[in-house]
Design an enzyme around this catalytic site. Structure first.
Site, PDB file in Angstrom:
ATOM      1  N   HIS A  83      29.029  30.562  45.581  1.00  0.00           N
ATOM      2  CA  HIS A  83      28.876  31.280  44.313  1.00  0.00           C
ATOM      3  C   HIS A  83      29.105  30.307  43.161  1.00  0.00           C
ATOM      4  CE1 HIS A  83      29.246  35.820  45.425  1.00  0.00           C
ATOM      5  NE2 HIS A  83      28.500  35.163  46.309  1.00  0.00           N
ATOM      6  N   TYR A 211      33.688  41.473  37.669  1.00  0.00           N
ATOM      7  CA  TYR A 211      35.034  41.936  37.261  1.00  0.00           C
ATOM      8  C   TYR A 211      34.841  42.828  36.040  1.00  0.00           C
ATOM      9  CZ  TYR A 211      37.137  38.260  40.166  1.00  0.00           C
ATOM     10  OH  TYR A 211      37.535  37.465  41.215  1.00  0.00           O
ATOM     11  N   PRO A 303      45.852  39.876  43.027  1.00  0.00           N
ATOM     12  CA  PRO A 303      44.628  39.295  43.585  1.00  0.00           C
ATOM     13  C   PRO A 303      43.498  39.081  42.578  1.00  0.00           C
ATOM     14  CG  PRO A 303      44.944  41.535  44.355  1.00  0.00           C
ATOM     15  CD  PRO A 303      46.164  41.172  43.603  1.00  0.00           C
ATOM     16  N   LYS A 307      43.677  33.991  44.204  1.00  0.00           N
ATOM     17  CA  LYS A 307      44.475  32.785  44.436  1.00  0.00           C
ATOM     18  C   LYS A 307      45.373  32.860  45.663  1.00  0.00           C
ATOM     19  CE  LYS A 307      42.703  30.592  41.246  1.00  0.00           C
ATOM     20  NZ  LYS A 307      41.592  29.905  41.889  1.00  0.00           N
ATOM     21  N   TYR A 395      39.553  29.360  37.989  1.00  0.00           N
ATOM     22  CA  TYR A 395      39.014  30.201  39.065  1.00  0.00           C
ATOM     23  C   TYR A 395      38.538  29.347  40.248  1.00  0.00           C
ATOM     24  CZ  TYR A 395      36.805  34.267  41.226  1.00  0.00           C
ATOM     25  OH  TYR A 395      36.483  35.284  42.095  1.00  0.00           O
TER      26      TYR A 395
HETATM   27  P1  FAS Z   1      50.210  36.654  55.725  1.00  0.00           P
HETATM   28  O1  FAS Z   1      51.039  37.800  55.222  1.00  0.00           O
HETATM   29  O2  FAS Z   1      48.729  36.773  55.729  1.00  0.00           O
HETATM   30  O3  FAS Z   1      50.627  36.296  57.224  1.00  0.00           O
HETATM   31  C1  FAS Z   1      51.998  36.303  57.616  1.00  0.00           C
HETATM   32  C2  FAS Z   1      52.036  36.543  59.119  1.00  0.00           C
HETATM   33  O4  FAS Z   1      53.408  36.480  59.528  1.00  0.00           O
HETATM   34  C3  FAS Z   1      51.529  37.934  59.498  1.00  0.00           C
HETATM   35  O5  FAS Z   1      50.593  37.832  60.549  1.00  0.00           O
HETATM   36  C4  FAS Z   1      52.788  38.686  59.920  1.00  0.00           C
HETATM   37  O6  FAS Z   1      52.549  39.616  60.960  1.00  0.00           O
HETATM   38  C5  FAS Z   1      53.680  37.556  60.410  1.00  0.00           C
HETATM   39  N1  FAS Z   1      55.116  37.856  60.333  1.00  0.00           N
HETATM   40  C6  FAS Z   1      55.762  38.539  59.360  1.00  0.00           C
HETATM   41  N2  FAS Z   1      57.079  38.639  59.651  1.00  0.00           N
HETATM   42  C7  FAS Z   1      57.261  37.997  60.838  1.00  0.00           C
HETATM   43  C8  FAS Z   1      58.384  37.762  61.679  1.00  0.00           C
HETATM   44  N3  FAS Z   1      59.594  38.199  61.344  1.00  0.00           N
HETATM   45  N4  FAS Z   1      58.204  37.086  62.851  1.00  0.00           N
HETATM   46  C9  FAS Z   1      56.972  36.619  63.183  1.00  0.00           C
HETATM   47  N5  FAS Z   1      55.857  36.820  62.450  1.00  0.00           N
HETATM   48  C10 FAS Z   1      56.008  37.507  61.290  1.00  0.00           C
HETATM   49  N6  FAS Z   1      44.551  37.521  48.313  1.00  0.00           N
HETATM   50  C11 FAS Z   1      43.382  37.327  47.688  1.00  0.00           C
HETATM   51  O7  FAS Z   1      43.108  36.196  47.283  1.00  0.00           O
HETATM   52  N7  FAS Z   1      42.507  38.378  47.480  1.00  0.00           N
HETATM   53  C12 FAS Z   1      42.779  39.646  47.919  1.00  0.00           C
HETATM   54  O8  FAS Z   1      41.996  40.576  47.730  1.00  0.00           O
HETATM   55  C13 FAS Z   1      43.982  39.888  48.598  1.00  0.00           C
HETATM   56  N8  FAS Z   1      44.292  41.144  49.075  1.00  0.00           N
HETATM   57  C14 FAS Z   1      45.512  41.353  49.703  1.00  0.00           C
HETATM   58  C15 FAS Z   1      45.898  42.639  50.185  1.00  0.00           C
HETATM   59  C16 FAS Z   1      47.152  42.837  50.802  1.00  0.00           C
HETATM   60  C17 FAS Z   1      47.531  44.212  51.320  1.00  0.00           C
HETATM   61  C18 FAS Z   1      48.058  41.762  50.937  1.00  0.00           C
HETATM   62  C19 FAS Z   1      49.409  41.962  51.568  1.00  0.00           C
HETATM   63  C20 FAS Z   1      47.688  40.492  50.464  1.00  0.00           C
HETATM   64  C21 FAS Z   1      46.417  40.282  49.860  1.00  0.00           C
HETATM   65  N9  FAS Z   1      46.026  39.020  49.389  1.00  0.00           N
HETATM   66  C22 FAS Z   1      44.850  38.798  48.761  1.00  0.00           C
HETATM   67  C23 FAS Z   1      46.864  37.897  49.560  1.00  0.00           C
HETATM   68  C24 FAS Z   1      46.634  37.433  50.979  1.00  0.00           C
HETATM   69  O9  FAS Z   1      45.304  37.038  51.136  1.00  0.00           O
HETATM   70  C25 FAS Z   1      47.622  36.335  51.202  1.00  0.00           C
HETATM   71  O10 FAS Z   1      47.616  35.398  50.138  1.00  0.00           O
HETATM   72  C26 FAS Z   1      47.412  35.630  52.508  1.00  0.00           C
HETATM   73  O11 FAS Z   1      47.380  36.585  53.531  1.00  0.00           O
HETATM   74  C27 FAS Z   1      48.560  34.642  52.668  1.00  0.00           C
HETATM   75  O12 FAS Z   1      48.572  34.222  53.957  1.00  0.00           O
HETATM   76  P2  FAS Z   1      49.964  33.957  54.717  1.00  0.00           P
HETATM   77  O13 FAS Z   1      50.856  33.195  53.813  1.00  0.00           O
HETATM   78  O14 FAS Z   1      49.570  33.410  56.039  1.00  0.00           O
HETATM   79  O15 FAS Z   1      50.664  35.384  54.859  1.00  0.00           O
HETATM   80  C1  PHB Z   2      37.864  40.091  47.758  1.00  0.00           C
HETATM   81  O1  PHB Z   2      36.647  39.947  48.034  1.00  0.00           O
HETATM   82  O2  PHB Z   2      38.676  40.637  48.547  1.00  0.00           O
HETATM   83  C2  PHB Z   2      38.369  39.590  46.433  1.00  0.00           C
HETATM   84  C3  PHB Z   2      37.548  38.767  45.675  1.00  0.00           C
HETATM   85  C4  PHB Z   2      38.007  38.316  44.440  1.00  0.00           C
HETATM   86  C5  PHB Z   2      39.263  38.696  43.991  1.00  0.00           C
HETATM   87  C6  PHB Z   2      40.083  39.517  44.776  1.00  0.00           C
HETATM   88  C7  PHB Z   2      39.624  39.971  46.010  1.00  0.00           C
HETATM   89  O3  PHB Z   2      39.694  38.263  42.780  1.00  0.00           O
END
Ligand code: FAS
Ligand code: PHB
Length: 413
Positions: A83, A211, A303, A307, A395
């Protein structure tokens, strides 16, 4: 499909114990593997559960480069969508921010689920161990030179000695919680709204992301491929998913988009629908003796700026580099500089995510003057090459000064 699932590692010792098999843990595991550094991942959930979570969708170029270093670039290059810009919608009109022209760079649209799947499959292919459904993981002795982790699996207690522990276990994980309260500082801002996300097997409404700032609330048109779309609506912080039928979602989405975009929205049955809270959060420092925090375990961003996943990747890039320095170069400069190097990038991404969230969302209790300020800033932003460039360079991702020994040394001396 998960890594070579195991209930216990082949031996009772490894070089780096990684807690969490999300994108941070899996990417770190592969970068360490590529450097010949032994590592074991302990994950509390099943591989299928980890893959069921629908999260991020936009990758910065530095994240793509790290994934290629980790050996998972092939499908990403084939299926990822480049993109070159994004569109802002307000006052019923669209305004494009041209990343490529303003910064010479672009982003790649490729879902976090696919990143996780690719990393899991690569890990299984190279035979590294991931213990899924590891219960009651606990961290010990990371303030000494002999740390270890313990867990239960199937009622059996296990123990793994290691040189270092990487806490990649997300915001609710055990790693940050294992740090003595006096040794860590946290900074947090909770937003008075959440994001209701919907995934549907329908073609995207626009080629690029949209957006939208609308009086009824923020909306985002995103995508995973040319046939899979991801949409978001700002909802009250206490909203519940049960209140939102697919029809209610599609109707509200269309009300918040400019007419020519709304008319191109293809509706369909939701594959996934969930509400995520929005917060800004940073824990400092990110290193405690032989324990390192990375990804959501150390920081959270709203989000809006896409980032979260990208910050997790850059943390892991710095940590893998520090581990290579330690084991291959016999230098601890990278280890000593890890926290400072990560936090310099994290706080800039926190600022951008907070700013973009503040610009695009409706805040309860604010008045007409605040709405005018938002619209004046949007009007200025899309009309000023300087302001548009500032948005674009944040971005697509600020430079990740991939460490050299000199920069690491400069940070700590
Ligand atoms: P994660 O949370 O992905 O992974 C952590 C892992 O550790 C999980 O698999 C968990 O099960 C495990 N864990 C936890 N406790 C533990 C324990 N005690 N023992 C062993 N394992 C354990 N970012 C965006 O850029 N765009 C988005 O749209 C977006 N939407 C999101 C929606 C939600 C609901 C959440 C929670 C986050 C979102 N994020 C988004 C942010 C997301 O993408 C995170 O930045 C990304 O998952 C970060 O990755 P990790 O640091 O690996 O953490
Ligand atoms: C997504 O596709 O999940 C997404 C993309 C851009 C954002 C947040 C989420 O800023």
């Amino acid at each position: 499909m998960g890594s070579s699932p195991s209930t216990s590692p082949p031996s009772s010792r490894t070089q780096v114990a990684i807690i969490g098999a999300g994108p941070a843990g899996l990417l770190l595991g592969q970068l360490l593997h590529e450097a010949g550094i032994d590592n074991v991942i302990l994950e509390q959930r099943s591989a299928d559960y980890v893959l069921s979570r629908i999260r991020a969708g936009v990758l910065e170029q530095t994240t793509v480069q790290l994934l290629e270093q980790a050996g998972v670039g092939e499908r990403l290059r084939r299926e990822g969508l480049r993109h070159d810009g994004t569109e802002l919608a307000f006052d019923g009109r669209l305004h494009r921010i041209d990343f490529a022209r303003l910064t010479g760079r672009s982003v790649t649209v490729y879902g976090q689920t696919e990143v996780t799947r690719d990393l899991m499959e690569r890990r299984a292919a190279v035979g590294r161990t991931t213990v899924y459904e590891a219960q009651d993981v606990s961290l010990h002795g990371f303030d000494s030179d002999a740390p270890l982790v313990r867990w239960r699996h199937g009622g059996v207690q296990h123990e793994l000695r290691c040189d270092f522990i990487a806490g990649c276990d997300g915001f609710h994980g055990v790693s940050r919680a294992s740090v003595p309260a006096g040794a860590i500082a946290t900074h947090e801002k909770v937003y008075p709204f959440g994001w209701l996300g919907l995934l549907a097997q329908v073609p995207p409404a626009r080629h690029e992301l949209v957006y939208a700032n609308h009086a009824r609330g923020f909306a985002l048109c995103s995508q995973r491929s040319r046939t899979l779309s991801r949409y978001y609506l700002q909802v009250p912080a206490d909203d519940r998913i049960e209140r939102w039928s697919d029809t209610a979602f599609w109707n509200e989405l269309r009300r918040r988009l400019p007419a020519d975009v709304a008319d191109r929205v293809t509706t369909g049955a939701s594959i996934e629908k969930s509400i995520a809270p929005l917060r800004s959060f940073v824990a400092e420092p990110m290193r405690f003796g032989r324990l390192f925090l990375a990804g959501d375990a150390a920081h959270i961003v709203p989000p809006t700026g896409a980032k979260g996943l990208n910050l997790a990747a850059s943390d892991v890039g710095f940590l893998a580099d520090a581990m290579r320095d330690h084991y291959l170069e016999r230098s601890d400069d990278g280890i000593d500089a890890y926290s400072e190097r990560c936090l310099r990038r994290i706080w800039k991404a926190e600022r951008f995510s907070w700013w973009f969230t503040s610009l695009m969302h409706q805040f309860p209790g604010t008045g007409e003057f605040d709405h005018r300020m938002q619209h004046a800033e949007l009007d200025y932003l899309v009309g000023s090459p300087a302001a548009s460039t500032a948005l674009a360079e944040n971005y697509v991702g600020l430079p990740m000064d991939l460490p050299t020994r000199a920069t690491a040394a400069a940070l700590i001396h």
